[in-house]
Design an enzyme around this catalytic site. Structure first.
Site, mmCIF file in Angstrom:
data_model
loop_
_atom_site.group_PDB
_atom_site.id
_atom_site.type_symbol
_atom_site.label_atom_id
_atom_site.label_comp_id
_atom_site.label_asym_id
_atom_site.label_seq_id
_atom_site.Cartn_x
_atom_site.Cartn_y
_atom_site.Cartn_z
ATOM 1 N N LYS A 241 6.929 7.678 -1.367
ATOM 2 C CA LYS A 241 8.197 7.098 -0.922
ATOM 3 C C LYS A 241 9.327 7.972 -1.441
ATOM 4 C CE LYS A 241 10.944 2.860 -0.761
ATOM 5 N NZ LYS A 241 11.044 1.430 -1.091
ATOM 6 N N THR B 122 6.628 -1.568 -0.328
ATOM 7 C CA THR B 122 6.738 -0.118 -0.184
ATOM 8 C C THR B 122 6.914 0.639 -1.500
ATOM 9 O OG1 THR B 122 9.132 -0.285 0.200
ATOM 10 C CG2 THR B 122 7.681 -0.307 2.137
ATOM 11 N N ASP B 123 7.476 -0.002 -2.522
ATOM 12 C CA ASP B 123 7.843 0.746 -3.727
ATOM 13 C C ASP B 123 6.647 1.348 -4.455
ATOM 14 O OD1 ASP B 123 10.476 0.244 -3.255
ATOM 15 O OD2 ASP B 123 10.675 -1.341 -4.750
ATOM 16 N N THR C 210 7.372 -7.151 2.596
ATOM 17 C CA THR C 210 8.173 -7.576 3.739
ATOM 18 C C THR C 210 7.397 -7.579 5.043
ATOM 19 O OG1 THR C 210 10.114 -6.671 2.637
ATOM 20 C CG2 THR C 210 10.308 -7.069 4.979
#
Length: 436
Positions: A254, A177-178, A101
């Site tokens: 995360k 991010t994952d 993103t």
């Protein structure tokens, strides 16, 4: 009548175009926003507006009128690379996009968020970047975070090394991010760097008013200009936009599905706080400074490593399967101090006898593995299982993938796993008590 036909008739009636700022009136309610395009197979009874808040709404065309507020600009693709200003007094930062993103921009004519693949697109989406550095931007690949593979870590490491060799003063990696903490750990083991390497991402897309993309990206550039020559992750430090944290690449994880401050340092503190575009390093952290290291690249990695989570009722079949399928190493995410059911111990002995390293980590994340406390743990040690100390399970997995290509000798792999190569575990005076 299809949506396209219905919408075209409505738009023609009021002299509108996709991308125009309009006001629609329905009964006694009015909405003002940018008119967005929609797929041809969409519901044929609605217009979609992008409101000033950043959110989209659908308005039923029936019994609706509209008026033009402002004509939208004709679509333009970037600035053109030769239009981006260069300043010889500024540092040169390489930005490598792997997808995600943070490296995307919103096209208000379509309502779609799409990757910004060029320097011109990125600067257009984040013009404030020009205040900080000169940029070389490349799209390495465009994948979803969950589609990351070890082979992509290798490609990223080599591209980053090339950029550094070609004079980059710092590197920013835009990443989903994952799985960003996996990639951060991999780059930490694969590269010894003379300049900062900063990974960043975004929890919320750039078309949302709560997007964290812009701040994370700009603060990452600030970090890439700093004096730290390590692999780090830069992400929001709070739910607000007041600061970001810089985390060590091997100690970050995360921890929340959607919060903007999702990334946390595990068994460690953040390296630095970035606030008002200034980096304040923790006085408790001694970091490798810019220019101290010569660039070294070691991208050999073993992909056939198992990652198994212990749970009530787990059977030895899980271990036996990986051995039978030729896996070269196994990481276990055990309970508590590093435990699994006694049923697995005979399979651990088989793995040891076949020179397959098994590394024990903990589901607890915080704290250290210590298999000396209870009898089950001591039996696991006797079966040849190696402690993961206080490494996160993900970092342990990545390190084992890398360690297995540094040596094929079981005992040497064990030594590598217990050598603190990239700050992956915390040193303690009683460290020998844990190295089993």
């Amino acid at each position: 009548m299809t949506y396209k036909e219905n919408a075209e008739k409505f738009i023609e009636t009021y002299g509108l175009s996709i991308g125009d700022k309009i006001q629609v009136n329905k009964d006694d309610i009015s909405y003002t926003g940018i008119l967005l395009d929609r797929p041809e197979d969409a519901d044929d009874g609605y217009l979609v507006l992008k409101l000033s808040s950043g959110y989209n709404i659908g308005v039923a065309i029936q019994n609706t009128s509209a008026e033009l507020i402002e004509k939208g600009e004709k679509p333009k693709i970037g600035f053109g690379e030769n239009e981006i200003p260069k300043d010889s007094n500024k540092q040169n930062i390489s930005i490598v996009s792997t997808g995600g993103t943070v490296s995307s921009v919103i096209d208000y004519r379509t309502g779609a968020v799409h990757p910004a693949f060029t320097a011109s697109d990125l600067v257009k989406a984040n013009p404030e970047l020009l205040d900080y550095a000169n940029y070389n931007v490349k799209a390495l690949y465009n994948i979803l975070s969950e589609d990351m593979k070890p082979e992509y870590w290798v490609k990223a490491a080599r591209e980053i090394a090339n950029d550094i060799s070609n004079g980059a003063d710092g590197v920013v990696i835009a990443h989903g991010t994952d799985t960003m903490h996996y990639t951060a750990a991999a780059l930490s083991f694969m590269l010894k760097t003379p300049v900062p390497i900063i990974l960043t991402g975004a929890q919320r897309s750039s078309d949302r008013p709560s997007s964290d993309a812009n701040i994370n990206l700009i603060d990452s550039v600030v970090a890439a200009k700093s004096d730290i020559a390590e692999v780090c992750v830069c992400m929001h430090g709070s739910l607000n936009d007041n600061y970001t944290y810089l985390h060590k690449g091997t100690k970050v994880r995360k921890m929340h599905t959607s919060r903007r401050d999702t990334f946390r340092s595990i068994n460690a503190q953040p390296i630095a706080k970035i606030e008002n575009r200034k980096v304040k390093f923790s006085p408790d952290y001694t970091y490798t400074k810019r220019g101290v290291n010569e660039l070294e690249v070691n991208t050999d990695i073993e992909e056939k490593v198992g990652f198994i989570k212990s749970f009530p009722g787990i059977s030895s079949d899980y271990i036996e399967y990986h051995i039978d399928k030729g896996y070269k190493g196994i990481v276990i995410e055990g309970t508590g101090l590093g435990h699994v059911p006694n049923e697995l111990i005979e399979s651990f002995k088989r793995a040891r006898d076949e020179h397959i390293p098994v590394i024990m980590t903990s589901q607890c994340l915080y704290g250290r593995v210590n298999m000396n406390v209870y009898s089950t743990g001591r039996n696991i040690i006797d079966a040849g299982v190696i402690s993961g100390i206080d490494m996160t399970p993900e970092t342990t997995y990545v390190k084992l993938c890398w360690a297995l290509c540094q040596s094929s000798n079981y005992h040497e792999v064990k030594e590598i796993m217990h050598k603190n190569i990239a700050g992956e575990f915390s040193e303690k005076s009683s460290i020998k008590d844990f190295l089993n």
